[in-house]
Design an enzyme around this catalytic site. Sequence first.
Site, PDB file in Angstrom:
ATOM      1  N   THR A   1      27.206 -11.806  -3.191  1.00 58.86           N
ATOM      2  CA  THR A   1      26.742 -10.871  -3.806  1.00 58.86           C
ATOM      3  C   THR A   1      26.190  -9.983  -3.099  1.00 58.86           C
ATOM      4  OG1 THR A   1      26.660 -12.329  -5.872  1.00 58.86           O
ATOM      5  CG2 THR A   1      25.285 -10.282  -6.046  1.00 58.86           C
TER       6      THR A   1
ATOM      7  N   GLU B   1      12.610  -9.737   5.193  1.00 56.75           N
ATOM      8  CA  GLU B   1      11.883  -9.286   3.927  1.00 56.75           C
ATOM      9  C   GLU B   1      12.697  -9.804   2.681  1.00 56.75           C
ATOM     10  OE1 GLU B   1       8.835  -6.719   3.785  1.00 56.75           O
ATOM     11  OE2 GLU B   1       9.492  -8.001   2.268  1.00 56.75           O
TER      12      GLU B   1
ATOM     13  N   VAL C   1      11.737 -13.283   0.616  1.00 52.59           N
ATOM     14  CA  VAL C   1      10.817 -13.691  -0.580  1.00 52.59           C
ATOM     15  C   VAL C   1      10.616 -12.254  -1.355  1.00 52.59           C
ATOM     16  CG1 VAL C   1       8.253 -13.630  -0.988  1.00 52.59           C
ATOM     17  CG2 VAL C   1       9.276 -14.703   1.021  1.00 52.59           C
TER      18      VAL C   1
ATOM     19  N   ILE D   1      10.850  -6.337  -3.367  1.00 54.12           N
ATOM     20  CA  ILE D   1       9.591  -5.786  -3.042  1.00 54.12           C
ATOM     21  C   ILE D   1       9.310  -6.198  -1.642  1.00 54.12           C
ATOM     22  CG2 ILE D   1       7.035  -6.514  -3.910  1.00 54.12           C
ATOM     23  CD1 ILE D   1       8.104  -7.949  -6.154  1.00 54.12           C
TER      24      ILE D   1
ATOM     25  N   GLY E   1      24.106 -15.484 -16.460  1.00 52.75           N
ATOM     26  CA  GLY E   1      24.131 -15.480 -14.948  1.00 52.75           C
ATOM     27  C   GLY E   1      22.680 -15.454 -14.111  1.00 52.75           C
TER      28      GLY E   1
ATOM     29  N   GLU F   1      21.284 -20.679 -12.290  1.00 49.82           N
ATOM     30  CA  GLU F   1      22.544 -21.322 -11.802  1.00 49.82           C
ATOM     31  C   GLU F   1      23.047 -22.557 -12.453  1.00 49.82           C
ATOM     32  OE1 GLU F   1      23.320 -20.644  -8.387  1.00 49.82           O
ATOM     33  OE2 GLU F   1      21.917 -19.149  -7.965  1.00 49.82           O
TER      34      GLU F   1
ATOM     35  N   ASP G   1      12.432 -23.330  -5.100  1.00 49.06           N
ATOM     36  CA  ASP G   1      12.686 -22.267  -4.244  1.00 49.06           C
ATOM     37  C   ASP G   1      11.201 -21.274  -4.476  1.00 49.06           C
ATOM     38  OD1 ASP G   1      14.757 -19.783  -4.447  1.00 49.06           O
ATOM     39  OD2 ASP G   1      13.120 -18.950  -5.705  1.00 49.06           O
TER      40      ASP G   1
ATOM     41  N   LYS H   1       9.145 -19.876  -0.834  1.00 48.03           N
ATOM     42  CA  LYS H   1       8.694 -18.623  -0.647  1.00 48.03           C
ATOM     43  C   LYS H   1       7.277 -18.474  -0.494  1.00 48.03           C
ATOM     44  CE  LYS H   1      12.426 -16.646  -3.528  1.00 48.03           C
ATOM     45  NZ  LYS H   1      12.880 -16.484  -4.868  1.00 48.03           N
TER      46      LYS H   1
END
Lengths: 430, 430
Positions: free
Chosen positions: B14, B129, B132, B136, B187, B190, B201, B205
Amino acid sequence: MNKAITVGLLGLGTVGSGVIEILRDHKERIEHKTGCDVTIKSVLVSDMSKPREVPAETQLTDQYQDITRDPEIDVIVEVMGGIDHTLTILLEAIEHGKHIVTANKDLVAQHGEQLFEACQKHNCDLYYEASVAGGIPIIRSIMDGLSSDRITKMMGIVNGTTNYIMTKMAQDGVDFDSVLKEAQDLGFAEADPTADVDGLDAARKMTILSILGFSMPYSLEDVDIKGIRGISSDDITYAEELGYRIKLIGIAENDHNGVSVSVEPTLLPIQHPLSSVNDEFNAVYVYGDAVGETMFYGPGAGKLPTATAVVADLIAVLKNIRLGTTGTAYVQPQFPKQVKTKKEQVTKKYIRLHADDKAGMLNDLTNIFAQYDLSFDQFTQRSTDQEGERELMMVTHQVSEEDFEKAIQDLETLDSVRSIDSIFRVEGGN
Amino acid sequence: MNKAITVGLLGLGTVGSGVIEILRDHKERIEHKTGCDVTIKSVLVSDMSKPREVPAETQLTDQYQDITRDPEIDVIVEVMGGIDHTLTILLEAIEHGKHIVTANKDLVAQHGEQLFEACQKHNCDLYYEASVAGGIPIIRSIMDGLSSDRITKMMGIVNGTTNYIMTKMAQDGVDFDSVLKEAQDLGFAEADPTADVDGLDAARKMTILSILGFSMPYSLEDVDIKGIRGISSDDITYAEELGYRIKLIGIAENDHNGVSVSVEPTLLPIQHPLSSVNDEFNAVYVYGDAVGETMFYGPGAGKLPTATAVVADLIAVLKNIRLGTTGTAYVQPQFPKQVKTKKEQVTKKYIRLHADDKAGMLNDLTNIFAQYDLSFDQFTQRSTDQEGERELMMVTHQVSEEDFEKAIQDLETLDSVRSIDSIFRVEGGN
């Protein structure tokens, strides 16, 4: 081995003392990040007799040439404000090869191009993060963080005084004059609040953001500016009932017709992120083609927030000096100036008016609107405490500024319309 | 005259297709900003037989050495994910002098130090960048925009899946399992949601942000991680009644005792700016000594938002190449690692439990809390549909993690306590 860098400071007001404070408190951090030892050698002040707190190695002067012509000084930090005289000083400094950090939105909005050209010619840096939205790193975010995207719209609450006033009006139900007085007593509003409440301050900041965000020249003169003096408590109440909050919003839009920038009281849906930005806080909402919606929120003014932005700029200059890359930050606008006409400016509007409660009044009104293809999203009518009078609140669908102005002119000729009280922009929905 | 720059892309999922799309759609913009013409020469894919849309000049390969050892390739853009194998590839690329742009939070959180050291040695850039909070520009804002300040606290909604689930649970009153299923169908989650819903996850970050924001080494292993599986609809309702919203929040704090980082369901006051961050949006709240509170809000994932961050990093690399300053972005952490002990970690807590409705039950409870000097900000007790049972909700004042854990252990030994259902962190107030 650290490199010694000498700074000249122009102005020792609130932000100037904040800069001295941060350079003192974060000395090691700055040395670590930049490999430079910073000394403020001279400070320009207007009144030499006033007692000041400055570091022992810092001297005061009231002659700007002592700073602009001092060969030892590498960087000028300008926090004195003012336009014409300050421009003269900075241009002279640039001619002498000094890099510039400025917090001066008035100057950058009006003479940014001239300053940038001078800097390019003399290979100097020019940074101005503190000129828009104080502690929020919005200039950097637009220049670097969103550099890969096409920005199509920016909406900003970029004036803390008016946002404070609008917040208090909404929360406490008090009128404009009382809140303004309170804000002045608390030091949130200037004794002469004109530049803030009439929208000029916000317009300067939106001009700076537009040039940068759209990579196109744009002038303060092209900004449509309306202040907040005309907002009544009634408008705020009615807006709430319709699902909106009123804020002074700077809106800059860029589409295939060109750019339009306005600063005006605007009805925002209550759930819009900008609607919850309260008190003296600032926020800038940025829409990009690819990124979608982002928002940057923080303090828009104040001694230390503004000084952090100034010193962050100074750190950028120090890094450039170390890397030998000063004068490279400025990029010429990519596109020629293209300002949208009133026909191309399409928005929704809120109208509040008083009219005679008589047969045919509503029909007269709707006839006029129909003539300009102007239809309504929301419509409320209620009686007032005046005999035979009705108050009408309307939110239109999208209409061009040109058609809308004509419709309002026609409305004003109707005998049954007693007063058109408020006209504000509306964002959100269709 | 533009400089020709050749890119190797690792991964064509993606985000990889998003990168190709943005480089195509914003070709002129990027050329204008950087003075470089960018060509994607090769793309590493795992399945060569799958049909792909790539530019005509781009070739596919399933051999990573075709890219890492290709002398024509200047920059590697890594959007394939994975940890160990990807580390091997990137280290080899760096040895061959390639600059790296990566969106890989797992890799940076776990092996960032090793990658940075390799880059320093070989004078290569490393930008991340997109690792995280997707669209943003938070890494840049911390590195540059807030570079002059001392950051004391960061609070982040940095996982879109869990924020989507928490938003739906709060808005629709449905339970965790139903929302998770809906999110998977849409979607947003996961098929194996473990890394998201169990907090790993977000923890990765927050590790990256902590190292950067506090300029101190910090390990994923030092993060206290609790996921959102244990949150019931009841907790959300009770929290609302007490004036809070529950979000999965990463909190990183830095004081004179050192740094603590946690990811856990947290009760936030409803008026806190993070409380209105809904659906799959991300936001990072940053407190600085001087700047006060700032917040950065936007999409945390998605093809184009993430790709804008990747391409913004690529633009930074291109500028560095033009200016001859690659390999200069990384700054060694200023401070040695100092992780707070459980005694030094002081927070407020929310507890929900079921107990027997009998004389002395409350006294037994309060005795235990008193023993650890644990007092309450809010306390509610109500009957349940079980005979002789009471449900208790408490919000404590500040308590150390150590004392709190002991108090909970003691509570569990009480005969009158039937179940301790929820324990969450509480932010705001005293």
